[in-house]
Scaffold this motif. Structure first.
Motif, short mmCIF file in Angstrom:
data_model
loop_
_atom_site.label_atom_id
_atom_site.label_comp_id
_atom_site.label_asym_id
_atom_site.label_seq_id
_atom_site.Cartn_x
_atom_site.Cartn_y
_atom_site.Cartn_z
N ARG A 224 1.01 -1.17 0.02
CA ARG A 224 0.10 0.08 -0.05
C ARG A 224 1.08 1.15 -0.05
N LYS A 227 2.70 7.32 1.49
CA LYS A 227 3.12 8.64 1.33
C LYS A 227 3.55 8.90 0.09
N VAL A 276 6.02 12.39 6.84
CA VAL A 276 4.57 12.09 7.51
C VAL A 276 3.44 13.18 6.77
N PHE A 277 4.07 14.23 6.71
CA PHE A 277 3.15 15.50 6.27
C PHE A 277 3.24 15.54 4.71
N LEU A 330 4.92 17.31 18.12
CA LEU A 330 4.08 16.03 17.89
C LEU A 330 5.29 14.68 17.84
N GLU A 331 5.19 13.81 18.75
CA GLU A 331 6.07 12.67 18.56
C GLU A 331 5.84 11.78 17.48
N ILE A 332 6.80 11.80 16.43
CA ILE A 332 6.40 10.58 15.39
C ILE A 332 7.38 9.60 15.64
N ASP A 333 6.77 8.11 15.40
CA ASP A 333 7.80 7.09 15.66
C ASP A 333 8.42 7.02 14.45
N LEU B 20 -2.34 13.19 10.92
CA LEU B 20 -1.62 12.43 10.03
C LEU B 20 -0.43 11.63 10.95
N VAL B 21 -0.09 12.32 11.99
CA VAL B 21 0.85 11.73 12.82
C VAL B 21 0.19 10.43 13.66
N TRP B 24 0.02 7.50 11.38
CA TRP B 24 1.42 6.95 11.18
C TRP B 24 1.90 6.24 12.55
N ASN B 25 1.68 6.79 13.44
CA ASN B 25 2.04 6.36 14.73
C ASN B 25 1.24 4.75 15.11
N TRP B 27 0.10 2.98 12.85
CA TRP B 27 0.42 2.13 11.64
C TRP B 27 1.82 1.67 12.13
N ARG B 28 2.72 2.41 12.53
CA ARG B 28 4.10 1.91 13.20
C ARG B 28 3.84 0.89 14.18
N ALA B 29 2.71 1.08 15.30
CA ALA B 29 2.64 0.07 16.15
C ALA B 29 1.98 -1.36 15.51
#
Lengths: 334, 60
Positions: A224, A227, A276-277, A330-333, B20-21, B24-25, B27-29
């Motif tokens: 899929r 981004k 991400v953005f 914002l915390e991004i994994d 969005l964050v 994303w997070n 999905w990462r999990a």
């Protein structure tokens, strides 16, 4: 951010790769030579001589012990990193366009070109390091001809026996190397040739770049598209920055069109996009021609770019790069 | 009035980015779970080394 210029190649760069620690940078070129450099000061540590054609592709194992390279001289070579010795050479009917180690360093996947009545092929070799590394099986463990559009890039995935491939048509596929079957495909991942494919930190996602001027992040398991990064220039390479939420994109007009393209149009810049953005956050100038290959330092402290101009530029980020939070807290994994 | 409009837009943008964050997070999990499932099925410990049948180690 003042780059270190790595001078040593006489023709355009085709691929650059850091080792796992990031202290070494490997580069290959149309000048038939592979170089290895200290990334912190740009000093050349050594060269790997032996190919008789453009070296299209290289990869180094996770221990920095062995290097593999693929060339237009129709060979795949295995090298000892520390001595520069060629340990083994595999020969094929056509050029080797892409090589990649598996995560456990035990296998190498390679793509050979479709040409002169030969189909494009993907082979997986199982390496033998019991002795001095010179005793390799000349026959591949896996061999198949991908169906449809020819493969241009490939990599192992975190899933057993599955590799991901990018194709001339813009297709991305997940292939079982045991059978050659396509498990998943995205025929319209891109609208033009896929030029690069690099895995994310844990292999669950990867980025592709294409001549269609777009780079994309894909979910490895489902293919899929997660981004999309749309630029105004054909892209040759895309890398994922560790520890920061950025991707790095590079490209530029083809050499034959360069005379009609002004440098000031900014086609030869490395572009940083927020992963991400999907927003562009910055550009780094430098090369006098298209950027052919980009590699992110595995510690996230810098990156290198290799150009059509024959130069490698090693960039170490300034403090501001690590401190800036252009989009808040914002915390991004990873 | 302009300032009010601007802060309204930026509030929207901030909400959009937050969404969005979060996506994303989340999905990462799920990815991290996929990775640990894959390792378990392959019999690879979390340190990446393979182990035989003689021992089963808990995956943290």
């Amino acid at each position: 951010m003042r780059p270190i210029l790595l001078q040593g190649h006489e023709r355009s760069l085709t691929q650059i790769k850091f080792n796992r620690e990031g202290d070494l940078l490997f580069s290959c070129s149309k000048d038939h030579v592979i170089n290895v450099w200290f990334s912190h000061n740009g000093e050349r540590l050594g060269t790997y001589n032996g190919h008789n054609g453009t070296v299209w592709t290289i990869d180094v194992d996770s221990q920095s012990r062995y290097l593999v390279s693929g060339s237009a001289d129709n060979t795949l070579k295995l090298w000892e990193v520390s001595t520069g010795k060629c340990l083994f050479t595999w020969e094929f009917p056509t050029a080797v366009k892409r090589v990649s180690f598996s995560d456990d360093d035990e296998q190498v996947v390679c793509i050979t070109e479709q040409r002169m009545g030969y189909q494009g092929a993907i082979r997986v070799f199982r390496l033998n390091f019991d002795g001095d590394g010179k005793d390799q099986d000349p026959e591949p463990e896996r061999f198949f001809n991908p169906i449809g559009s020819k493969a241009t890039v490939c990599a192992f995935t975190f899933m057993k026996n599955l590799i991901v491939t990018g194709h001339e048509s813009g297709k991305v596929a997940l292939i079982d190397v045991a059978t050659g079957d396509e498990i998943q495909t995205n025929e319209r991942a891109h609208m033009d040739i896929i030029t690069d494919l690099q895995m994310g930190p844990d292999g669950t996602y990867f980025i592709t770049s294409s001549k269609d001027k777009v780079a994309r992040i894909h979910d490895t398991k489902t293919l899929r598209v997660l981004k999309t990064f749309s630029t105004e220039t054909p892209l040759n390479s895309a890398a994922i920055a560790p520890n920061r939420p950025y991707v790095l994109l590079g490209g530029g007009q083809e050499a034959m069109q360069v005379t009609t393209t002004s440098l000031r149009q900014g086609k030869f810049e490395t572009r940083f996009w927020h992963k991400v953005f999907e927003e562009e956050v910055g550009r780094v100038k430098g090369h006098f021609g298209p950027i052919n290959t980009i590699a992110a330092h595995p510690a996230g402290t810098g990156y290198a770019s290799g150009g059509e101009d024959g130069f490698v530029r090693m960039h170490h980020y300034d403090d501001s790069y690590f401190k800036s939070k252009p989009y808040g807290d914002l915390e991004i994994d990873e | 009035e302009d300032a009010a409009e601007e802060s309204n837009i930026s509030a929207e943008l901030i909400a959009h980015r937050k969404r969005l964050v979060d996506e994303w997070n989340a999905w990462r999990a799920r990815c991290r779970k996929d990775i640990s499932d894959e390792k378990r099925s392959r019999g690879i410990r979390n340190d990446g080394r393979e182990h035989g049948d003689e021992e089963k180690e808990e995956i943290e």
